[in-house]
Design an enzyme around this catalytic site. Structure first.
Site, PDB file in Angstrom:
ATOM      1  N   GLY A  13       1.202  -1.197  -0.077  1.00  0.00           N
ATOM      2  CA  GLY A  13       0.097  -0.035   0.186  1.00  0.00           C
ATOM      3  C   GLY A  13       1.211   1.341   0.005  1.00  0.00           C
ATOM      4  CG  ASN A  15       2.211   3.060  -5.310  1.00  0.00           C
ATOM      5  OD1 ASN A  15       2.316   3.691  -6.393  1.00  0.00           O
ATOM      6  ND2 ASN A  15       2.535   2.135  -5.617  1.00  0.00           N
ATOM      7  NE  ARG A  67      -8.101 -15.129 -13.801  1.00  0.00           N
ATOM      8  CZ  ARG A  67      -7.443 -15.287 -12.785  1.00  0.00           C
ATOM      9  NH1 ARG A  67      -7.676 -13.719 -12.831  1.00  0.00           N
ATOM     10  NH2 ARG A  67      -6.772 -16.182 -13.102  1.00  0.00           N
ATOM     11  NE  ARG A  93      -7.142 -12.853  -9.030  1.00  0.00           N
ATOM     12  CZ  ARG A  93      -6.982 -13.981  -8.061  1.00  0.00           C
ATOM     13  NH1 ARG A  93      -6.159 -14.639  -8.204  1.00  0.00           N
ATOM     14  NH2 ARG A  93      -8.455 -14.566  -9.292  1.00  0.00           N
ATOM     15  CG  LEU A  95      -8.866  -6.883 -13.098  1.00  0.00           C
ATOM     16  CD1 LEU A  95      -8.683  -5.447 -13.263  1.00  0.00           C
ATOM     17  CD2 LEU A  95      -9.581  -7.219 -11.636  1.00  0.00           C
ATOM     18  CG  ASN A 109      -2.353  -1.464 -12.595  1.00  0.00           C
ATOM     19  OD1 ASN A 109      -2.568  -1.857 -12.112  1.00  0.00           O
ATOM     20  ND2 ASN A 109      -1.187  -1.978 -14.246  1.00  0.00           N
ATOM     21  CG  HIS A 111       3.930  -2.719 -15.363  1.00  0.00           C
ATOM     22  ND1 HIS A 111       3.787  -4.203 -14.604  1.00  0.00           N
ATOM     23  CD2 HIS A 111       4.599  -2.985 -16.214  1.00  0.00           C
ATOM     24  CE1 HIS A 111       4.338  -5.012 -15.310  1.00  0.00           C
ATOM     25  NE2 HIS A 111       4.718  -4.365 -15.932  1.00  0.00           N
ATOM     26  CB  SER A 138       4.393   2.444 -17.316  1.00  0.00           C
ATOM     27  OG  SER A 138       5.509   2.416 -18.289  1.00  0.00           O
ATOM     28  CD  GLU A 145      -2.047  -6.744 -25.425  1.00  0.00           C
ATOM     29  OE1 GLU A 145      -0.944  -7.330 -25.637  1.00  0.00           O
ATOM     30  OE2 GLU A 145      -2.389  -6.118 -26.035  1.00  0.00           O
ATOM     31  CG  ASP A 147       1.207  -5.552 -17.076  1.00  0.00           C
ATOM     32  OD1 ASP A 147       0.490  -4.501 -15.716  1.00  0.00           O
ATOM     33  OD2 ASP A 147       1.390  -6.477 -16.597  1.00  0.00           O
TER      34      ASP A 147
HETATM   35  C1  GRF Z   1       4.429  -1.249  -7.060  1.00  0.00           C
HETATM   36  O1  GRF Z   1       5.704  -1.891  -7.555  1.00  0.00           O
HETATM   37  C2  GRF Z   1       2.982  -1.302  -8.490  1.00  0.00           C
HETATM   38  O2  GRF Z   1       3.649  -0.811  -8.979  1.00  0.00           O
HETATM   39  C3  GRF Z   1       2.881  -2.847  -8.682  1.00  0.00           C
HETATM   40  O3  GRF Z   1       2.420  -3.363  -7.799  1.00  0.00           O
HETATM   41  C4  GRF Z   1       3.431  -2.448  -6.738  1.00  0.00           C
HETATM   42  C5  GRF Z   1       2.971  -2.102  -5.369  1.00  0.00           C
HETATM   43  O4  GRF Z   1       3.463  -1.309  -3.850  1.00  0.00           O
HETATM   44  N1  GRF Z   1       1.528  -2.606  -9.807  1.00  0.00           N
HETATM   45  P1  GRF Z   1       2.320  -0.604  -3.397  1.00  0.00           P
HETATM   46  O5  GRF Z   1       1.298  -2.263  -2.732  1.00  0.00           O
HETATM   47  O6  GRF Z   1       1.895   0.650  -3.832  1.00  0.00           O
HETATM   48  O7  GRF Z   1       3.309  -0.377  -2.207  1.00  0.00           O
END
Ligand code: GRF
Length: 223
Positions: A13, A15, A67, A93, A95, A109, A111, A138, A145, A147
């Site tokens: 968490g 981000n 799923r 996950r 989707l 998202n 990535h 990014s 599709e 990422d």
């Molecule tokens: C991040 O590196 C993000 O780019 C990827 O999963 C990680 C999540 O980290 N999709 P956090 O849970 O936000 O610390």
């Protein structure tokens, strides 16, 4: 009117934390996190959200035989909050197409790579193994599709000769925390949108310098 985000997480968490801070300090203006939903009850990010008095919910994917069943339940949970944007923040996950198509231009998202390089898992180890000089992160609109959606903002970081995946991941993560709030703010304000499968910037389109973070190249150190 205050805009609403629903964040989907599976883990740490960090981000979520950077987005929350941006909502609280005006980096993402007039916006609140309406809920944080995790597919893992033990996700530490749930504690981050609860500490900020954000409603949290858990839908464990293992409780669903398919799923599609999980995605339907998740969609119903999300839609109760009527979010302006659904934000994948470390949601581990894949989707279904039906889920993704339910949120056209409203599902984003982050990535940890410079897409389209290194979709999927273990991006930092793969970048080191490939010997690339630059790696990064990014933020993109989500399409069926994996990422692969149109990119909103990228951040590049250098790969150092003595990097291991953990060191490189930490450098990329710091950049993630800068670009995700910026991208969300751009989409929520209507400055940036998804139109006919491409990212469209209204007002004057930003230059690459505005939508990418590039560290100044200082050159190799002298012998
Ligand atoms: C991040 O590196 C993000 O780019 C990827 O999963 C990680 C999540 O980290 N999709 P956090 O849970 O936000 O610390």
């Amino acid at each position: 009117m205050t805009k609403k985000l629903v964040l989907l997480i599976s883990g740490r968490g960090s981000n979520l934390q950077s987005i929350l801070r941006a909502c609280q300090t005006g980096g993402i203006p007039d916006t609140e996190i309406a809920a944080v939903i995790s597919n893992r009850v033990e996700a530490p990010g749930l504690i981050v959200a609860q500490a900020a008095s954000i409603p949290t919910e858990v839908t464990d994917h293992r409780a669903f035989p398919s799923r599609a069943g999980f995605d339907t339940a998740l969609q119903q949970q999300i839609d109760r909050y009527a979010p302006d944007l659904v934000v994948l923040a470390g949601f581990m996950r894949q989707l279904t197409d039906t889920f993704v198509e339910h949120y056209p231009g409203r599902l984003v998202n982050i990535h940890p790579s410079l897409l389209p390089a290194f979709p999927g898992l273990h991006t930092h180890a793969r970048a080191i193994a490939q010997g690339v000089c630059w790696h990064g992160a990014s933020v993109h609109f989500v399409i069926p599709e994996l990422d692969a959606g149109p990119v909103i903002i990228q951040a590049a970081v250098p790969v150092h000769k003595d990097d291991d995946p953990a060191r490189l991941a930490a450098r990329v993560l710091a950049a993630e925390h800068e670009i995700y709030p910026q991208a969300l703010s751009a989409v929520l304000s209507g400055w940036c949108s998804l139109e006919e499968g491409r990212v469209r910037w209204s007002k004057p389109a930003p230059s690459c310098a505005d939508t990418a973070i590039n560290p100044v190249f200082t050159g190799p150190s002298s012998p």
